[in-house]
Design a protein around this motif. Structure first.
Motif, PDB file in Angstrom:
ATOM      1  N   ILE A  35       0.854  -1.177   0.000  1.00 41.58           N
ATOM      2  CA  ILE A  35       0.000   0.000   0.000  1.00 41.58           C
ATOM      3  C   ILE A  35       0.890   1.227   0.000  1.00 41.58           C
ATOM      4  CG2 ILE A  35      -1.747   1.305   1.256  1.00 41.58           C
ATOM      5  CD1 ILE A  35      -2.664  -1.347   2.474  1.00 41.58           C
ATOM      6  N   SER A  36       0.652   2.115  -0.940  1.00 43.00           N
ATOM      7  CA  SER A  36       1.391   3.356  -1.028  1.00 43.00           C
ATOM      8  C   SER A  36       0.506   4.502  -0.548  1.00 43.00           C
ATOM      9  CB  SER A  36       1.833   3.606  -2.469  1.00 43.00           C
ATOM     10  OG  SER A  36       2.383   4.901  -2.610  1.00 43.00           O
ATOM     11  N   SER A  38       0.301   8.444  -1.099  1.00 39.51           N
ATOM     12  CA  SER A  38       0.812   9.625  -1.782  1.00 39.51           C
ATOM     13  C   SER A  38      -0.340  10.431  -2.357  1.00 39.51           C
ATOM     14  CB  SER A  38       1.790   9.228  -2.907  1.00 39.51           C
ATOM     15  OG  SER A  38       1.134   8.438  -3.881  1.00 39.51           O
ATOM     16  N   LYS A  41      -4.005   9.889  -1.080  1.00 40.69           N
ATOM     17  CA  LYS A  41      -4.764   8.698  -1.459  1.00 40.69           C
ATOM     18  C   LYS A  41      -3.973   7.432  -1.133  1.00 40.69           C
ATOM     19  CE  LYS A  41      -7.255  10.852  -5.322  1.00 40.69           C
ATOM     20  NZ  LYS A  41      -7.539  10.781  -6.776  1.00 40.69           N
ATOM     21  N   ARG A  43      -2.989   3.798  -2.301  1.00 42.81           N
ATOM     22  CA  ARG A  43      -2.857   3.130  -3.590  1.00 42.81           C
ATOM     23  C   ARG A  43      -2.278   1.737  -3.373  1.00 42.81           C
ATOM     24  NH1 ARG A  43      -2.796   7.730  -7.156  1.00 42.81           N
ATOM     25  NH2 ARG A  43      -2.394   9.633  -5.954  1.00 42.81           N
ATOM     26  N   LYS A  44      -2.894   0.744  -3.985  1.00 39.40           N
ATOM     27  CA  LYS A  44      -2.399  -0.627  -3.885  1.00 39.40           C
ATOM     28  C   LYS A  44      -1.579  -0.951  -5.128  1.00 39.40           C
ATOM     29  CE  LYS A  44      -3.884  -5.458  -3.532  1.00 39.40           C
ATOM     30  NZ  LYS A  44      -5.046  -6.384  -3.432  1.00 39.40           N
ATOM     31  N   PHE A  45      -0.394  -1.519  -4.892  1.00 42.80           N
ATOM     32  CA  PHE A  45       0.472  -1.924  -5.990  1.00 42.80           C
ATOM     33  C   PHE A  45       0.695  -3.432  -5.940  1.00 42.80           C
ATOM     34  CE2 PHE A  45       1.296   2.551  -5.884  1.00 42.80           C
ATOM     35  CZ  PHE A  45       1.650   2.894  -7.182  1.00 42.80           C
ATOM     36  N   GLU A  50      -0.265  -0.320 -10.318  1.00 38.73           N
ATOM     37  CA  GLU A  50      -1.253   0.234  -9.411  1.00 38.73           C
ATOM     38  C   GLU A  50      -2.619  -0.400  -9.659  1.00 38.73           C
ATOM     39  OE1 GLU A  50      -3.238   4.525  -8.093  1.00 38.73           O
ATOM     40  OE2 GLU A  50      -1.396   4.482  -9.296  1.00 38.73           O
ATOM     41  N   SER A  52      -6.771  -0.442  -8.361  1.00 39.78           N
ATOM     42  CA  SER A  52      -7.789   0.377  -7.696  1.00 39.78           C
ATOM     43  C   SER A  52      -8.030  -0.128  -6.287  1.00 39.78           C
ATOM     44  CB  SER A  52      -9.095   0.332  -8.484  1.00 39.78           C
ATOM     45  OG  SER A  52     -10.119   1.005  -7.776  1.00 39.78           O
ATOM     46  N   ILE A  53      -8.153   0.794  -5.333  1.00 40.43           N
ATOM     47  CA  ILE A  53      -8.314   0.410  -3.934  1.00 40.43           C
ATOM     48  C   ILE A  53      -9.730   0.628  -3.428  1.00 40.43           C
ATOM     49  CG2 ILE A  53      -7.855   2.530  -2.637  1.00 40.43           C
ATOM     50  CD1 ILE A  53      -5.598   0.779  -1.242  1.00 40.43           C
ATOM     51  N   PRO A  57     -10.526   6.355  -1.880  1.00 38.97           N
ATOM     52  CA  PRO A  57      -9.120   6.031  -1.609  1.00 38.97           C
ATOM     53  C   PRO A  57      -8.492   6.886  -0.522  1.00 38.97           C
ATOM     54  CG  PRO A  57      -9.295   7.361  -3.594  1.00 38.97           C
ATOM     55  CD  PRO A  57     -10.693   7.074  -3.152  1.00 38.97           C
TER      56      PRO A  57
END
Length: 276
Positions: A35-36, A38, A41, A43-45, A50, A52-53, A57
């Motif tokens: 999980i980022s 930035s 928001k 963001r799941k990578f 990336e 959608s979370i 978000p």
């Protein structure tokens, strides 16, 4: 590939196991789900892409399945450049002293290091040696789904309660005072609206449903959770990349879910006091 397709037709139940995933993800890309935070928001990578979370978000409900026992430190003597891998000059797995594998320790103890002093960072802000805390979390909507790494900067770890929301370390301390394990709660993560940078605050939502407890214990013992809380450092020596790994902690036999049936009562008490 044709051969594998034929095998899959005859044996459809060949789902991935932890060993297969661990080998596939070994090396620089060992953490493939994270999980980022930035731009305000979450963001799941997954494997660098990336995903959608959700519809909102800016907040995220998670269950913490594993936590590093200590914050870590990393000091880089080179400026960040996009796309360039730079090895840290010094690091610590316990924020107390440099790791034994560090070739050029900056001080004997972290608290005595000039790079850990406030104001030693870029343009006089923060410290040059950065603190962070590593967690392994799952989505509250899918306790048996992906275990994701969350790396929290110091600004999201330390501080005081703010209207029923806490920085990470203060949140955990508050749970301890109430005799509640973090892994037994659904936790809301949200951005601090009063901060000029991406700072995360935590608050309790509800107790974990009984039906998910066994699943969460398994998630805590998974390779993905163990990898998520590790700090892995690669030192560059001329043209060779030498991996230097250390574990923040490895306690696979410990049940993260405390035997305490008071979580619902505690959450209800918070809500009655207006701490949502």
């Amino acid at each position: 590939m044709d051969k594998l397709e034929a095998i899959l037709k005859n044996s459809p139940d060949l789902s991935l196991d932890e060993d297969t995933l661990a080998v596939a993800n070994s090396g620089y890309g060992s953490i493939t789900r994270r999980i980022s935070m930035s731009g305000g928001k979450f963001r799941k990578f997954v494997a660098g892409q990336e995903i959608s979370i959700g519809n909102n978000p800016t907040t995220m409900d998670v269950i913490i399945v594993k936590m590093a026992h200590n914050a870590t430190r990393s000091y880089y003597d080179q400026a960040f450049e996009a796309g360039k891998k730079v090895s840290p000059k010094c690091w610590s797995n316990d924020s107390t002293s440099p790791d034994p594998e560090v070739l050029t320790p900056q001080a004997k103890f972290c608290h005595a290091c000039p790079n850990s002093v406030k104001g030693s960072g870029s343009e006089g802000f923060g410290s040059a040696c950065k603190l962070s805390w590593r967690l392994a979390v799952v989505s509250a909507d899918d306790p048996g789904g992906d275990v994701m790494q969350l790396v929290l900067p110091a600004s999201s770890c330390f501080g005081k309660e703010e209207e029923g929301k806490w920085p990470f370390k203060a949140y955990i301390q508050m749970l301890v005072k109430n005799n509640v394990s973090a892994g037994k709660l659904v936790t809301k993560m949200q951005f601090d609206p009063n901060s000029g940078y991406d700072r995360i605050l935590f608050s309790p939502v509800s107790g974990v449903e009984e039906q998910h407890k066994d699943t969460l214990v398994k998630q805590a013992c998974s390779q993905a959770a163990l990898s998520a809380i590790k700090l892995t450092v690669y030192q560059s020596n001329n043209t060779e990349q030498q991996p230097v790994k250390f574990e923040v902690f490895d306690d696979t036999n410990k049940n993260i879910i405390a035997e305490d049936d008071s979580v619902a009562d505690i959450v209800n008490k918070w809500k009655k006091e207006g701490k949502k």
